[in-house]
Design a protein around this motif. Structure first.
Motif, PDB file in Angstrom:
ATOM      1  N   THR A  40       0.822  -1.203   0.000  1.00 12.65           N
ATOM      2  CA  THR A  40       0.000   0.000   0.000  1.00 12.65           C
ATOM      3  C   THR A  40       0.861   1.260   0.000  1.00 12.65           C
ATOM      4  O   THR A  40       0.586   2.212  -0.730  1.00 12.65           O
ATOM      5  CB  THR A  40      -0.944   0.013   1.225  1.00 12.65           C
ATOM      6  OG1 THR A  40      -1.744  -1.170   1.189  1.00 12.65           O
ATOM      7  CG2 THR A  40      -1.832   1.230   1.240  1.00 12.65           C
ATOM      8  N   ALA A  96       2.417   1.555  -3.467  1.00  8.55           N
ATOM      9  CA  ALA A  96       1.387   1.953  -4.429  1.00  8.55           C
ATOM     10  C   ALA A  96       1.013   3.418  -4.264  1.00  8.55           C
ATOM     11  O   ALA A  96       0.843   4.141  -5.247  1.00  8.55           O
ATOM     12  CB  ALA A  96       0.159   1.060  -4.283  1.00  8.55           C
ATOM     13  N   SER A 114      -2.043   0.991  -8.701  1.00 10.60           N
ATOM     14  CA  SER A 114      -3.104   0.171  -8.128  1.00 10.60           C
ATOM     15  C   SER A 114      -2.468  -0.848  -7.173  1.00 10.60           C
ATOM     16  O   SER A 114      -1.534  -1.561  -7.555  1.00 10.60           O
ATOM     17  CB  SER A 114      -3.841  -0.568  -9.247  1.00 10.60           C
ATOM     18  OG  SER A 114      -4.462  -1.734  -8.765  1.00 10.60           O
ATOM     19  N   TYR A 125      -2.856  -4.510  -8.511  1.00  9.12           N
ATOM     20  CA  TYR A 125      -1.939  -4.832  -9.607  1.00  9.12           C
ATOM     21  C   TYR A 125      -0.505  -4.926  -9.083  1.00  9.12           C
ATOM     22  O   TYR A 125       0.253  -5.834  -9.450  1.00  9.12           O
ATOM     23  CB  TYR A 125      -2.045  -3.774 -10.708  1.00  9.12           C
ATOM     24  CG  TYR A 125      -1.272  -4.123 -11.950  1.00  9.12           C
ATOM     25  CD1 TYR A 125      -1.542  -5.279 -12.664  1.00  9.12           C
ATOM     26  CD2 TYR A 125      -0.271  -3.290 -12.423  1.00  9.12           C
ATOM     27  CE1 TYR A 125      -0.837  -5.602 -13.811  1.00  9.12           C
ATOM     28  CE2 TYR A 125       0.438  -3.601 -13.567  1.00  9.12           C
ATOM     29  CZ  TYR A 125       0.145  -4.756 -14.255  1.00  9.12           C
ATOM     30  OH  TYR A 125       0.847  -5.074 -15.392  1.00  9.12           O
TER      31      TYR A 125
END
Length: 160
Positions: free
Chosen positions: A29, A32, A38, A41
């Motif tokens: 997270t 990203a 994403s 992904y």
């Protein structure tokens, strides 16, 4: 040669991990968010990189991902191969690996043009692939730090 979205995103994620070497695991997270990717992904890419031994994952509330090797031991070519698969350089119309002499007839001239195009593409592709092997993840991390104005000699954090 064009890098796929998969390779581009994977390289961005690994640069993030390279920039944080020595600071503990980084969550998918957090990667990203910092790279505007994403999470779902990115987790697929990190899973693929983990299976091939480029990253390791740590479970738990303070878990995340770490590089499995030092950044200077990971080439950009290796990352691209892991994410996009090995690049195949097929023979593509060469007979016994030799270019045939050009002829003026239509069909033979077309075959000759395809052979020349194949040789040119293969030569360029092989040279680009070789160049990717000489650039390491550490090189990219150093470039990011330099562009950000961070002195390279102060990039390591030591805890005693």
């Amino acid at each position: 040669m064009k890098l796929s979205t998969r390779s581009t995103y994977g390289l961005r994620a690994l640069v993030e991990l390279g920039l944080t070497v020595g600071r503990g695991p980084v969550s998918a997270t957090a990667i990203a968010t910092s790279q505007d990717l994403s999470v779902a992904y990115l987790e697929q890419l990190l899973h693929r990189l983990k299976k091939q031994g480029l990253v390791i994952s740590i479970r738990g509330p303070k878990g995340g991902y770490l590089l499995a090797k030092e950044p200077e031991q990971i080439s950009i070519g290796e990352i691209v191969r892991v994410l996009d698969g090995p690049s195949a350089t097929a023979n593509g119309g060469l007979r016994n690996g030799h270019l045939l002499a050009p002829t003026p007839s239509g069909r033979q001239a077309g075959e000759h043009a395809r052979r020349v195009a194949h040789v040119v593409f293969r030569g360029v592709h092989e040279r680009l692939a070789n160049a990717l092997e000489t650039v390491t993840l550490q090189d990219l991390c150093d470039e990011v730090r330099e562009e950000a104005g961070e002195p390279l000699e102060h990039r390591y954090v030591f805890h005693i």
